[in-house]
Scaffold this active site. Structure first.
Site, PDB file in Angstrom:
ATOM      1  N   ASP A   1       0.837  -1.310   0.037  1.00  0.00           N
ATOM      2  CA  ASP A   1       0.164   0.022   0.171  1.00  0.00           C
ATOM      3  C   ASP A   1       1.013   1.290   0.086  1.00  0.00           C
ATOM      4  O   ASP A   1       2.095   1.043   0.179  1.00  0.00           O
ATOM      5  CB  ASP A   1      -0.958  -0.034   1.188  1.00  0.00           C
ATOM      6  CG  ASP A   1      -2.273   0.685   0.964  1.00  0.00           C
ATOM      7  OD1 ASP A   1      -3.215   0.649   1.547  1.00  0.00           O
ATOM      8  OD2 ASP A   1      -2.101   1.694   0.102  1.00  0.00           O
TER       9      ASP A   1
HETATM   10  C1  GLC Z   1      -4.342   4.280  -0.403  1.00  0.00           C
HETATM   11  C2  GLC Z   1      -5.259   3.074  -0.036  1.00  0.00           C
HETATM   12  C3  GLC Z   1      -5.223   2.036  -0.969  1.00  0.00           C
HETATM   13  C4  GLC Z   1      -5.173   2.727  -2.636  1.00  0.00           C
HETATM   14  C5  GLC Z   1      -3.731   3.095  -2.189  1.00  0.00           C
HETATM   15  C6  GLC Z   1      -3.425   3.936  -3.835  1.00  0.00           C
HETATM   16  O1  GLC Z   1      -3.850   5.018   0.869  1.00  0.00           O
HETATM   17  O2  GLC Z   1      -5.013   2.552   1.315  1.00  0.00           O
HETATM   18  O3  GLC Z   1      -6.754   1.293  -0.797  1.00  0.00           O
HETATM   19  O4  GLC Z   1      -5.315   1.795  -3.326  1.00  0.00           O
HETATM   20  O5  GLC Z   1      -3.373   4.089  -1.344  1.00  0.00           O
HETATM   21  O6  GLC Z   1      -4.268   5.107  -4.050  1.00  0.00           O
END
Ligand code: GLC
Length: 754
Positions: free
Chosen positions: A261
């Site tokens: 993430d």
């Molecule tokens: C965010 C979220 C995740 C998302 C990623 C990219 O912090 O936790 O669900 O896909 O970053 O945007």
């Protein structure tokens, strides 16, 4: 080009570069930082994937640089958070789950993929399948509710909707994209519902509640998986070997890519796991293939290899999985196939999709209350006989009151990074369109009545992605007085209230998930007029409605329904669509009840029957255990009767048969639900587990014999000690099967299931 031949030709820095996923900052930022120095890194082969890119044009330019000016001409893979629609925003996933329509869920994902792929997006960071029983957590909006069984079915449908049956198999799969299931695993069980907080959970609860949707995604062929930000029992899941290696790779044989993430690898330092070198090695050795935004892999993996902290095989395996993603996405065959301006302009946001969005949104509105008023009839579906009013000379006077009556800015809900609020059709717009063609004259009066929130700091926090909450300078009392005056002279009040789009979503936890106080004052003032009132709730989570439920005659929970939410609500209000949605999350009476859900364990001192309090039983002094609105609850325009169910074993399955009769004079839709109480065994088990459901439509007065088939794998329970070895096993013995319209209203059958 084939994966192995590319891999053979790659240098070590090029292999590590493919593991680098960056956000250049062209679109709404979904994290705290963006990456810089893009062109140099790109031409140097240091970037393998990108998300958050600004436009199709920017993606075309990036791809041109990749395939013309890098040494190996490896195409870029473009990702994005396509969570519920793309340009044509669809209902939030939690709303969509309330349709209890697996086919509809798949259609919604497929529609999202058609538009996203037309815009050059190859992979979505979806479905989000975190099970959560805590409405304080804002990300319940992105999930599929509290039932592992239902969420698993819908997860598989979403993966099939996004991916089709293999992007590379059929060139006409041009309207599909890869999916990345997230956030592995247990993220929705954060302490206190506070975003990113730690998760305390044993292996049985993890396997029984939180892992099933991920297994469903993998069985459906999901291309990638994303671990969460959180700690599970003091181990950050970004480097959790029990989850990422023992369960995911060894037991489930997941061959797809694991994508961290947003800056989650860098945040391992904040989790106090170690320095940058330590956490980099720990993450890649735990099986994380792609580093989202941290750029720790490109900075530290080569030195970690030199120090013997990381093996070459690990790097090659990770790179192979990224190249395989690109192969599966069709990029190695034709990097520009999906970067097609003509397709984009013809498809994205088209009227056909908007029409589908309207139909989908109407299927997600949950009717929670619809009590008879002075004329002996419930307010909904809207009914009026102007002829009762001075021989039809006077129009039906409809008052649309509340801060969401005319609102367009919030309708797409959270996580709608590719939508344009200008596309949204408000509830007022929808009412006007309807009134224009209504046979009976309808006069629509409007009054905002209150702010969404009246606290400047809250408004500022809600406006992080652009202004959707404006604090009007009009004194609150004046706003209410104007609304009350309109209500007093109206035949029916539609009260449009709720929370703003960014009250829910990421980093939007609320200690008190209820309708903002300024709006509750408006509701109380309107209630005192005594006019028939329909509360229409705009929200991304279950809100605490205890203080308002008795103040109104009807409650329609519209969630955030996307671009065509306004007309969709009107379709339900007028009866053009018979509301058939049912709750997939329990609605607590008070925050103090959280977590409250249908599949709780009995405890050693279960309170029996309808008792609300019994000393030395598991209960509260000040509230019943039951939620305000239970899992599976929802009303339709019509009444049905359930006859007693009959359960019998057929082969290794159970068939539960029930006859449902439509007692009303109109076509009605019913979500027949079946819950199981399993027999005793080595671990305590929920007294209610959703195990089957079927959505049926009944003509007036008609009845239908419904057969619900339940397989052994639909009713399994955890056995084992560690997260790596807990198995979900079907338990033979005496089962009870409850059938009815929701988890709080069931008729039972018992049988021996061997
Ligand atoms: C965010 C979220 C995740 C998302 C990623 C990219 O912090 O936790 O669900 O896909 O970053 O945007």
């Amino acid at each position: 080009m084939q994966v192995e031949e590319i891999l053979m030709a790659m240098t070590l820095p090029e292999k590590i570069g493919q593991l680098n996923l960056i956000n250049p900052g062209g679109q709404t930022l979904t994290g705290s930082v963006a990456n810089d120095d893009i062109e140099r890194k790109l031409l140097g082969g240091e970037i393998g994937m990108m998300f958050g890119t600004a436009s199709l044009e920017s993606r075309i330019e990036i791809q041109r640089l990749c395939v013309e000016r890098t040494r190996l001409k490896i195409p870029m893979l473009f990702a994005s958070d396509v969570i519920h629609g793309y340009r044509t925003a669809l209902p939030l996933p939690l709303a969509l789950s309330c349709s209890w329509d697996i086919g509809l869920v798949q259609q919604a994902a497929a529609l999202s993929a058609v538009e996203a792929r037309a815009d050059g997006i190859d992979l979505t960071f979806a479905p989000m399948v975190d099970i959560c029983r805590d409405p304080r957590w804002g990300r319940v909006a992105e999930g599929l509710g509290e039932s592992p069984f239902l969420a698993s079915q819908m997860t598989a449908a979403m993966v099939h909707g996004f991916q089709g049956d293999g992007v590379e198999d059929h060139p006409d799969q041009i309207d599909r994209m890869l999916a990345c299931v997230k956030h592995f695993a247990g993220y929705g069980a954060a302490d206190g519902g506070r975003e990113y907080a730690s998760v305390q959970m044993g292996p049985h609860e993890m396997h029984a509640t939180h892992l099933p949707p991920f297994k469903a995604a993998i069985d459906a062929g999901v291309a990638a998986l994303m671990p969460g930000f959180h700690c599970l029992d003091r181990i950050p899941v970004t480097l959790h070997r029990g989850l990422l290696i023992d369960v995911l790779r060894r037991r489930w044989q997941f061959g797809g890519a694991v994508i961290s993430d947003y800056t989650a690898i860098a945040e391992l330092v904040d989790h106090a796991i170690g320095d940058e070198n330590t956490v980099t090695a720990a993450a890649i050795n735990a099986g994380v293939d792609v580093d989202m935004v941290s750029e720790f892999f490109v900075q530290h993996v080569q030195s970690a290899l030199a120090k013997g902290l990381v093996q070459q095989q690990t790097i090659d395996d990770a790179c192979r999985r990224v190249l395989s993603l690109k192969k599966r996405a069709g990029l190695l065959d034709d990097p520009f196939r999906y970067l097609n301006r003509k397709r984009a302009s013809a498809i994205i946001g088209c009227e056909k999709h908007r029409g589908q969005a309207r139909r989908i949104a109407a299927e997600c509105c949950v009717l929670l209350k619809n009590d008879a008023t002075g004329d002996g009839r419930p307010p909904l579906p809207l009914h009026f006989n102007a002829s009762e009013k001075n021989n039809g000379t006077l129009p039906f006077r409809l008052a649309l009151i509340g801060p969401f009556g005319e609102d367009r800015r919030n309708l797409a809900g959270t996580w709608s990074v590719s939508a344009n609020p200008e596309d949204n059709v408000s509830l007022l717009d929808g009412l006007k369109q309807w009134a224009e063609q209504s046979e009976t004259a309808v006069q629509i009066g409007t009054a905002v009545g209150s702010q969404i929130v009246d606290d400047a700091q809250q408004a500022e926090r809600l406006n992080v992605f652009g202004e959707t909450v404006t604090i009007d300078e009009t004194p609150a009392g004046q706003m209410i007085d104007r609304a009350v005056a309109l209500a007093a002279q109206s035949d029916l009040v539609l009260l449009a209230v709720g929370e703003a789009k960014e009250h829910a979503g990421e980093c939007s936890s609320r200690t008190d998930p209820s309708i903002p106080m300024c709006q509750r004052r408006l509701i109380d003032a309107i209630a005192q007029t005594g006019r028939p009132t329909v509360l229409i709730v705009f929200a991304g989570r279950p809100l605490i409605l205890t203080d308002v439920a008795d103040r109104v005659d009807s409650i329609l929970y519209a969630w955030y329904g996307g671009v065509m939410m306004g007309p969709a609500i009107v379709d339900v209000l007028t009866g053009a669509v018979n509301p058939s949605a049912r709750l997939t999350m329990s609605f607590p009476r008070r925050v103090g009840q959280i977590p409250v859900h249908h599949d709780a364990l009995p405890t050693g001192r279960p309170i029996k029957g309808a008792a609300e309090f019994e000393k030395f039983k598991s209960c509260y002094l000040d509230l019943p255990n039951s939620p305000l609105f239970p899992f599976g609850f929802g009303l339709s325009y019509g009444q049905v009767r359930y006859d007693a169910p009959v359960a019998k074993q057929v082969g290794d399955q159970v068939e539960v048969v029930v006859t449902v009769t439509n007692l009303s004079d109109r076509v009605t839709t019913e979500v027949v639900q079946c819950y199981a109480t399993p027999p005793p065994g080595p671990t305590s088990a929920p007294t209610l587990m959703l195990v089957a459901h079927q959505k049926i439509q009944l003509e007036p007065g008609m009845q239908q014999r419904v057969t619900l088939a339940i397989r052994p794998r639909d009713v399994t329970l955890p056995v084992g000690e560690r997260i790596a070895d807990v198995e979900m096993i079907h338990r033979p013995g005496r089962y009870r099967f409850g059938v009815g319209s929701h988890s709080g209203s069931l008729q039972w059958a018992e049988m021996q299931w061997q």
